[in-house]
Write a protein that holds these residues in place. Structure first.
Motif, mmCIF file in Angstrom:
data_model
loop_
_atom_site.group_PDB
_atom_site.id
_atom_site.type_symbol
_atom_site.label_atom_id
_atom_site.label_comp_id
_atom_site.label_asym_id
_atom_site.label_seq_id
_atom_site.Cartn_x
_atom_site.Cartn_y
_atom_site.Cartn_z
ATOM 1 N N PHE A 1 57.030 43.080 54.369
ATOM 2 C CA PHE A 1 55.628 43.432 54.143
ATOM 3 C C PHE A 1 54.716 42.275 54.523
ATOM 4 N N ILE A 2 53.495 42.661 54.906
ATOM 5 C CA ILE A 2 52.442 41.681 55.236
ATOM 6 C C ILE A 2 51.309 41.893 54.254
ATOM 7 N N GLN A 3 50.717 40.808 53.767
ATOM 8 C CA GLN A 3 49.543 40.933 52.913
ATOM 9 C C GLN A 3 48.284 40.702 53.756
ATOM 10 N N MET A 4 47.379 41.688 53.723
ATOM 11 C CA MET A 4 46.074 41.503 54.357
ATOM 12 C C MET A 4 45.016 41.690 53.259
ATOM 13 N N PRO A 5 44.721 40.620 52.520
ATOM 14 C CA PRO A 5 43.810 40.723 51.379
ATOM 15 C C PRO A 5 42.359 40.968 51.798
ATOM 16 N N THR A 6 41.689 41.846 51.074
ATOM 17 C CA THR A 6 40.318 42.207 51.455
ATOM 18 C C THR A 6 39.278 41.838 50.397
ATOM 19 N N THR A 7 39.717 41.250 49.275
ATOM 20 C CA THR A 7 38.755 40.770 48.266
ATOM 21 C C THR A 7 38.864 39.247 48.201
ATOM 22 N N LEU A 8 37.839 38.616 47.652
ATOM 23 C CA LEU A 8 37.879 37.153 47.531
ATOM 24 C C LEU A 8 39.046 36.743 46.636
ATOM 25 N N LEU A 9 39.222 37.483 45.544
ATOM 26 C CA LEU A 9 40.285 37.136 44.603
ATOM 27 C C LEU A 9 41.662 37.184 45.257
ATOM 28 N N SER B 1 31.221 44.113 46.545
ATOM 29 C CA SER B 1 30.055 44.139 45.651
ATOM 30 C C SER B 1 29.849 42.739 45.071
ATOM 31 N N ASP B 2 28.629 42.462 44.581
ATOM 32 C CA ASP B 2 28.357 41.158 43.965
ATOM 33 C C ASP B 2 29.323 40.913 42.806
ATOM 34 N N ARG B 3 29.581 41.988 42.044
ATOM 35 C CA ARG B 3 30.445 41.826 40.859
ATOM 36 C C ARG B 3 31.858 41.412 41.263
ATOM 37 N N GLU B 4 32.395 42.049 42.307
ATOM 38 C CA GLU B 4 33.748 41.725 42.765
ATOM 39 C C GLU B 4 33.803 40.322 43.376
ATOM 40 N N LEU B 5 32.735 39.968 44.102
ATOM 41 C CA LEU B 5 32.700 38.632 44.714
ATOM 42 C C LEU B 5 32.717 37.570 43.604
ATOM 43 N N THR B 6 31.927 37.805 42.567
ATOM 44 C CA THR B 6 31.859 36.858 41.448
ATOM 45 C C THR B 6 33.196 36.806 40.714
ATOM 46 N N SER B 7 33.825 37.964 40.571
ATOM 47 C CA SER B 7 35.140 37.991 39.914
ATOM 48 C C SER B 7 36.127 37.098 40.676
ATOM 49 N N GLY B 8 36.176 37.245 41.990
ATOM 50 C CA GLY B 8 37.094 36.445 42.801
ATOM 51 C C GLY B 8 36.792 34.956 42.724
ATOM 52 N N PHE B 9 35.519 34.641 42.538
ATOM 53 C CA PHE B 9 35.098 33.233 42.500
ATOM 54 C C PHE B 9 35.751 32.489 41.326
ATOM 55 N N ALA B 10 36.130 33.243 40.276
ATOM 56 C CA ALA B 10 36.768 32.598 39.113
ATOM 57 C C ALA B 10 38.042 31.867 39.529
ATOM 58 N N GLU B 11 38.799 32.457 40.449
ATOM 59 C CA GLU B 11 40.054 31.801 40.848
ATOM 60 C C GLU B 11 39.762 30.572 41.726
#
Ligand SMILES: NC(=O)c1ccc[n+]([C@@H]2O[C@H](COP(=O)([O-])OP(=O)(O)OC[C@H]3O[C@@H](n4cnc5c(N)ncnc54)[C@H](O)[C@@H]3O)[C@@H](O)[C@H]2O)c1
Length: 352
Positions: A117-125, A167-177
């Motif tokens: 499998f290959i991972q192609m991540p699409t969110t910041l997190l 979305s802004d919310r998802e971007l901010t969520s990913g920023f935590a990591e």
């Protein structure tokens, strides 16, 4: 196209089409499949359709949430793979956030004892954290990532063009990591992050390689979480418990939002244990609070947190295992805290 090497696989940072072309030219698989996040597909349809056509990829789109990150959804994925004739020599491309990566990776790692499998991540997190390091899992009996395996992907393809539609919310969520990576090992990154006012204005192509390198270096040293990798659990003991509790409410916390609260609480515990100064605790609390709205946590939910942390995967025996900070940019693994301290840390969060 930037490349980051690890002992077992390569991480490509750049244009996904180019990276995929290169990879599939060099590596032969019996057939190609893709598990795609429904929303990412809708927003990036043209590009994804082009790749599927060019590389003869059969695709399954699924909608995601933590309740659907389950064995039941894996059954659906395995059934589809069987029906489409996937075998052990086939490839599964996981295009989506951390849920698709964790669950698609787990489904691939267990299908016929393991397909590539290959991972192609699409969110910041997922780009900065979840796709790297081979931890794959699904939730089970309301406990996060309760059933899973360690297995590395063939490669990881990180294309920041996907972040434009988050979305802004998802971007901010990913920023935590990203914040976590800075706090545990990279004081220079922490200083850089402190200059950020608006996440939309960040040049992710510049910032991501540094944040990705932190995770990559740690999992390279300790792939099976015996020692150093435990550093990545900073904020996650309390964060995961809160995420599980809020999962059952009308207002679930996103993963990164829960980790943001967990980091404030566990920074408080680090201070209480004498590992960080009051000034450092205040700086961490102020920075995290700049990006995340305060969530109400009731007294009964606080009691539930102290129950739930006892089931955390990181525990050994009856002792709840935490990672604390030792100053900003360093960590201390295998720490413990009493129940009153744990509850006190949540009250600190609520009153800060
Ligand atoms: N394996 C690991 O080491 C690891 C580390 C951290 C987190 N995780 C796991 O990752 C998960 C969280 O990942 P996540 O935050 O990516 O959540 P997610 O996969 O739920 O994605 C978040 C949302 O973004 C949408 N989305 C995905 N890509 C998009 C795009 N390009 N544009 C617009 N919307 C898009 C999805 O449809 C979803 O609604 C959790 O389950 C967590 O346990 C795993």
């Amino acid at each position: 196209m930037k490349k980051i090497k690890t002992p077992d696989y390569q991480i490509f940072l750049g244009d996904a089409a180019e990276a995929l072309d290169k990879w599939l030219k060099k590596n032969q698989y019996a057939s190609h499949f893709a598990l795609i996040d429904e929303q990412a597909y809708r927003l990036h349809k043209k590009r994804i359709d082009d790749w599927c056509k060019k590389h003869k990829i059969k695709a399954l789109q699924i909608s995601v949430n933590e309740k659907l990150k389950s064995i039941r959804t894996c059954e659906k994925i395995w059934t589809w793979l069987m029906a489409e004739g996937a075998d052990r020599h086939s490839l599964l491309l996981n295009i989506g956030g951390g849920i698709i990566g964790d669950m698609g990776g787990f489904a691939a790692a267990t299908y016929k004892r393991g397909m590539a499998f290959i991972q192609m991540p699409t969110t910041l997190l997922a780009q900065v954290d979840a796709s790297i390091g081979g931890k794959l899992a699904v939730n089970f009996k309301s406990i996060k990532n309760n059933v899973g395996v360690f297995r590395n992907p063939e490669t990881i393809i990180i294309d920041t063009a996907f972040l434009k539609t988050l979305s802004d919310r998802e971007l901010t969520s990913g920023f935590a990591e990203v914040i976590k990576h800075a706090l545990i090992v990279d004081k220079k990154l922490w200083k850089k992050l402190n200059k950020i006012e608006n996440l939309r204005a960040v040049n992710w192509d510049k910032l991501l390689p540094q944040a990705v390198a932190v995770k990559n270096e740690i999992v390279k040293i300790d792939p099976y979480e015996k020692k150093e990798r435990k550093s990545l659990n900073f904020g996650h003991t309390i964060g995961h418990a809160l995420e599980s509790i809020f999962m059952k409410t009308k207002n679930p916390l996103l993963h990164g939002e829960a980790i943001a609260v967990g980091m404030i609480c566990e920074a408080f515990l680090s201070h209480e244990s004498g590992f960080i100064s009051k000034n450092e605790l205040t700086a961490i609390t102020a920075f995290i609070s700049r990006f995340y709205t305060k969530r109400k946590i009731t007294t009964s939910q606080i009691k539930k947190v102290s129950q739930l942390v006892k089931h955390d995967k990181k525990n050994k025996g009856k002792k709840v295992n935490y990672t604390f900070l030792r100053g900003i940019g360093d960590f201390k693994i295998n720490q413990s805290a009493t129940t009153p301290s744990l509850e006190g840390s949540i009250y600190y969060y609520l009153n800060c």
